[in-house]
Design a protein around this motif. Structure first.
Motif, PDB file in Angstrom:
ATOM      1  N   SER A  27       0.853  -1.178   0.000  1.00  0.00           N
ATOM      2  CA  SER A  27       0.000   0.000   0.000  1.00  0.00           C
ATOM      3  C   SER A  27       0.893   1.234   0.000  1.00  0.00           C
ATOM      4  O   SER A  27       1.174   1.809   1.064  1.00  0.00           O
ATOM      5  N   PRO A  28       1.381   1.654  -1.174  1.00  0.00           N
ATOM      6  CA  PRO A  28       2.274   2.817  -1.232  1.00  0.00           C
ATOM      7  C   PRO A  28       1.704   4.063  -0.561  1.00  0.00           C
ATOM      8  O   PRO A  28       2.433   4.845   0.036  1.00  0.00           O
ATOM      9  N   PHE A  74      -8.435   0.977 -11.564  1.00  0.00           N
ATOM     10  CA  PHE A  74      -7.321   0.032 -11.587  1.00  0.00           C
ATOM     11  C   PHE A  74      -6.438   0.356 -12.784  1.00  0.00           C
ATOM     12  O   PHE A  74      -6.935   0.686 -13.865  1.00  0.00           O
ATOM     13  N   ALA A  75      -5.131   0.233 -12.603  1.00  0.00           N
ATOM     14  CA  ALA A  75      -4.174   0.340 -13.703  1.00  0.00           C
ATOM     15  C   ALA A  75      -3.423  -0.980 -13.783  1.00  0.00           C
ATOM     16  O   ALA A  75      -2.824  -1.426 -12.797  1.00  0.00           O
ATOM     17  N   GLU A  76      -3.470  -1.630 -14.922  1.00  0.00           N
ATOM     18  CA  GLU A  76      -2.873  -2.944 -15.130  1.00  0.00           C
ATOM     19  C   GLU A  76      -1.627  -2.794 -16.012  1.00  0.00           C
ATOM     20  O   GLU A  76      -1.721  -2.252 -17.115  1.00  0.00           O
ATOM     21  N   THR A  77      -0.479  -3.288 -15.537  1.00  0.00           N
ATOM     22  CA  THR A  77       0.782  -3.055 -16.243  1.00  0.00           C
ATOM     23  C   THR A  77       1.656  -4.302 -16.227  1.00  0.00           C
ATOM     24  O   THR A  77       1.773  -4.965 -15.186  1.00  0.00           O
ATOM     25  N   ARG A  89      -3.588   3.113  -3.398  1.00  0.00           N
ATOM     26  CA  ARG A  89      -4.081   2.470  -2.178  1.00  0.00           C
ATOM     27  C   ARG A  89      -3.560   1.046  -2.055  1.00  0.00           C
ATOM     28  O   ARG A  89      -3.199   0.591  -0.970  1.00  0.00           O
ATOM     29  N   LEU A  90      -3.559   0.327  -3.189  1.00  0.00           N
ATOM     30  CA  LEU A  90      -3.173  -1.084  -3.175  1.00  0.00           C
ATOM     31  C   LEU A  90      -2.377  -1.402  -4.426  1.00  0.00           C
ATOM     32  O   LEU A  90      -2.780  -1.043  -5.533  1.00  0.00           O
ATOM     33  N   ARG A 102      -6.353   2.955  -7.265  1.00  0.00           N
ATOM     34  CA  ARG A 102      -6.392   4.337  -6.774  1.00  0.00           C
ATOM     35  C   ARG A 102      -7.835   4.776  -6.530  1.00  0.00           C
ATOM     36  O   ARG A 102      -8.725   4.452  -7.312  1.00  0.00           O
ATOM     37  N   GLY A 103      -8.043   5.518  -5.466  1.00  0.00           N
ATOM     38  CA  GLY A 103      -9.298   6.216  -5.227  1.00  0.00           C
ATOM     39  C   GLY A 103     -10.549   5.415  -4.991  1.00  0.00           C
ATOM     40  O   GLY A 103     -11.650   5.915  -5.281  1.00  0.00           O
TER      41      GLY A 103
END
Length: 269
Positions: A27-28, A74-77, A89-90, A102-103
């Motif tokens: 959780s940055p 969600f960002a998928e990379t 958040r995660l 995020r968010g």
């Protein structure tokens, strides 16, 4: 707010990429730090969606419950990982990809009883094979509330949002302000079956398309719809524009805090 098909797409993606193997959880941002530390290095057993809720199951270590709300993304990379950008958040990392959340409105670690309690208060989800549409019908058939409001009530029907609500009412010629108890059972069964078909198509292609082939842009000689939600629709966010079927101006009004769209001719009161 993402509708149910988006959450089911995410559940399938996360299950395919991460389930069955240990994952890195962090959780940055820090708001999920204690829970992430408990899950880091554990095996993600499965991922599933129920309505607009996403559940990451870590077996005896608990379940992460996520509700994106209005602003969650969600960002998928693909790997390798890079430093987090913004309020993450995660972060979930596996063998081939990493995912940043995020968010969200909700990101919490729950035990089995807490997870079951969330699912128990939701209505049937047209995208789940264990759905029982008669539960929704029981609520709708006894209610004086408008069918448009009932379709958006997640305790009545889980996963249906403003787009699917407007479109399924149009496709079946139902006036949005008619009370639920005025619906015919046969009509409700047809609406439910249509939602199942439309939402499964949404899971498959990643957008909401509700328009029949004869009303598509190429068939009618019109420009494709340009909207951040994507997809071809009959009435959603088309207030003041001509109905694709009859040409009547699409109407709009606010209902329970959300904009409602319908065709006064195709959906007569």
């Amino acid at each position: 707010m993402p509708e149910g098909h988006t959450l089911h797409r995410l559940a399938r993606l996360h299950k395919r990429r991460y389930a069955g193997a240990p994952v890195s959880v962090a959780s940055p941002q820090g708001r999920f730090a204690d829970e992430a530390a408990r899950l880091d290095g554990q095996v993600l057993v499965s991922a599933e969606a129920y309505g607009k809720h996403l559940f990451h199951d870590y077996g005896p270590h608990g379940t992460v419950h996520i509700h994106l709300g209005l602003y969650g993304t969600f960002a998928e990379t693909p790997l390798p990982e890079t430093e987090p950008v913004g309020q993450v958040r995660l972060r979930l990392a596996g063998r081939t990809h990493w995912t940043d959340l995020r968010g969200p409105t909700r990101c919490e670690l729950l035990d089995a009883a807490q997870t079951d309690a969330i699912k128990a208060r939701l209505g049937p989800d047209p995208l789940r094979r264990d759905a029982k549409p008669e539960r929704a019908w029981d609520r709708i058939s006894r209610s004086r509330t408008s069918v448009a409001a009932l379709l958006m009530d997640q305790a009545v029907l889980a996963g249906v949002g403003n787009v699917y609500r407007a479109e399924v009412l149009f496709r079946h010629g139902v006036a949005p302000l008619v009370p639920g108890r005025a619906l015919d059972r046969g009509l409700w069964d047809a609406m439910w079956a249509d939602l199942v078909t439309l939402m499964r198509h949404g899971v498959k292609i990643g957008r909401i398309d509700t328009v029949a082939p004869e009303h598509m842009p190429a068939a009618q000689g019109r420009a494709p719809r340009e909207d951040r939600h994507g997809g071809e629709v009959y009435v959603y966010r088309r207030a003041g524009m001509p109905c694709l079927v009859c040409g009547t101006e699409v109407a709009s009004r606010e209902l329970v805090g959300r904009n409602l769209y319908w065709c006064p001719s195709c959906q007569p009161a």
